[in-house]
Design an enzyme around this catalytic site. Structure first.
Site, PDB file in Angstrom:
ATOM      1  CB  CYS A 197      -9.361   4.523  -0.063  1.00 21.71           C
ATOM      2  SG  CYS A 197      -7.724   4.932   0.610  1.00 21.71           S
ATOM      3  CG  ASP A 221      -1.858   1.197   1.284  1.00 20.03           C
ATOM      4  OD1 ASP A 221      -2.440   1.524   0.231  1.00 20.03           O
ATOM      5  OD2 ASP A 221      -1.997   1.826   2.349  1.00 20.03           O
ATOM      6  CB  SER A 222       0.267   4.798  -0.697  1.00 20.06           C
ATOM      7  OG  SER A 222      -0.854   5.071   0.131  1.00 20.06           O
ATOM      8  CD  GLU A 266      -0.422   6.643   6.319  1.00 17.22           C
ATOM      9  OE1 GLU A 266       0.436   6.478   7.204  1.00 17.22           O
ATOM     10  OE2 GLU A 266      -0.701   5.774   5.475  1.00 17.22           O
ATOM     11  CG  HIS A 321      -5.279   4.941   4.093  1.00 20.40           C
ATOM     12  ND1 HIS A 321      -4.685   4.559   2.910  1.00 20.40           N
ATOM     13  CD2 HIS A 321      -4.271   5.303   4.917  1.00 20.40           C
ATOM     14  CE1 HIS A 321      -3.370   4.698   3.021  1.00 20.40           C
ATOM     15  NE2 HIS A 321      -3.086   5.147   4.224  1.00 20.40           N
ATOM     16  CB  CYS A 324      -3.132   0.214  -2.499  1.00 24.87           C
ATOM     17  SG  CYS A 324      -3.183   1.906  -3.092  1.00 24.87           S
TER      18      CYS A 324
END
Ligand code: DGL
Length: 264
Positions: A184, A10-11, A152, A186, A73
Site C-alpha cells: 500500500c 491515490d486515495s 494520514e 501509504h 495506489c
C-alpha cells in the site's frame, strides 16, 4: 507533449511515496497529483466503485494536461488498472507488477510477506503476479486497515503505530519471510516501525521505486522525457487542502506548488 505532466493518483497522501521517487529519478517532470480524501479509504470498497473512481480521476488529470499516469495506489491498481489501460491512450503504470517483480528478485528463501489493504489482499493481485514470475514462491499476506489513517495523521512512529504494527506483522514474522512487500503506498512512511518489528534480516520492498523506473523507461522509449528545468507541481484533493498542505510540508519540506480542492 514533453512538457505535459505525470499524473499521479491515490486515495490520499500514500502516493507521496511515489512522488518521492519521481522527484529523485525524474526531477524535471511536472506533476499533477490527485488525492481522493473524501472517498478514502479505498481498501474496504468494491471493485466496480474503485474502478469508476480511477477512470473519473484520470479523466480529470487529462484535462490538466498529462502525458502518462501512475496509479500510485495498490488498491486502485488491483481494481482499475486493466480498465484504465483499455480506456485511455496514454501510458498508465500501476504499482503491483513492479512491486511483485522486485520482491521475487529480492527473496532468497522463497517466502514473501505482503502487507496491504483488504481489497489488495483479497484481490490476490500480488499472488498472481508473483506466481506468474515464480510459481514456487510462498506468499504470506495480512491486511492492515489501521495503517492508512495513521499515515494520514502523520503518526509515522508513535507508540500506537508500534502496537498496531506488532499485531499485523505477527503472523508474517512467524512465517519466517525474508522479504516484505509494502503493498500500500501509504506504508513506506511506516518503514522505520515495520523494519524495527520485522528485524534487519527482512528486506522491505517499496514498489514505488520500480514503478518509477518502469515509467522512466517508457518515457525514454517514447521520447517523452522533459528536458528543461522549469517545473510545476499541482496538487488536488477532494478533502481538506489544509491537511494536505501540512503533510506536504512534513514529507517534502516546503517547495513551490499549488493546491486546489476538487468537488466531484
Ligand atoms: N494507498 C492506497 C494503496 O496503495 C490505499 C489506501 C486506502 O485508501 O485504503 O492501496
Amino acid at each position: 507533449m514533453k512538457q505535459l505532466a505525470i499524473g499521479v493518483l491515490d486515495s490520499g497522501i500514500g502516493g507521496f511515496s511515489v512522488v518521492k521517487e519521481l522527484k529523485r529519478l525524474l526531477p524535471k517532470e511536472n506533476i499533477e497529483y490527485f488525492a481522493d480524501h473524501a472517498r478514502q479509504p479505498y481498501g474496504p470498497k468494491e471493485q466496480e466503485e474503485i474502478e469508476g473512481f480511477v477512470v473519473q480521476i484520470i479523466n480529470f488529470l487529462l484535462e490538466k494536461g498529462i502525458k502518462a499516469c501512475i496509479i500510485a495506489c495498490n488498491t486502485a491498481t488491483a481494481a482499475g488498472l486493466i480498465k484504465a489501460k483499455e480506456f485511455f491512450d496514454i501510458p498508465i503504470i500501476g504499482v503491483i507488477e513492479p512491486g511483485a517483480k522486485a520482491a521475487v528478485a529480492t527473496t532468497i528463501n522463497g517466502k514473501i510477506g505482503l502487507v496491504a489493504t483488504e481489497f489488495t489482499v483479497n484481490s490476490k493481485a500480488y499472488h498472481k503476479e508473483i506466481k506468474r514470475i515464480n510459481p514456487e514462491v510462498e506468499i504470506f499476506a495480512n491486511p492492515c486497515p489501521k495503517f492508512t489513517p495513521l499515515v494520514e495523521l502523520g503518526k509515522f512512529e508513535t507508540t500506537e503505530t508500534y502496537q498496531v504494527a506488532k499485531e499485523y506483522l505477527k503472523p508474517i514474522k512467524n512465517a519466517k519471510v525474508d522479504t516484505l512487500i509494502l503493498g500500500c503506498t501509504h506504508y513506506p512512511f511506516l518503514q522505520k516501525v515495520i523494519s524495527d518489528i520485522m528485524g534487519p534480516e527482512v528486506k522491505l520492498v517499496n514498489p514505488a521505486y520500480n514503478a518509477v523506473l518502469d515509467l522512466k523507461k517508457i518515457l525514454e522509449e517514447k521520447k517523452l522525457l522533459k528536458i528543461d528545468k522549469d517545473k510545476k507541481e499541482n496538487y488536488y484533493t477532494t478533502g481538506n487542502p489544509d491537511n494536505m498542505k501540512k503533510m506536504i510540508k512534513i514529507i517534502f519540506n516546503s517547495f513551490k506548488y499549488s493546491i486546489e480542492k476538487v468537488k466531484f
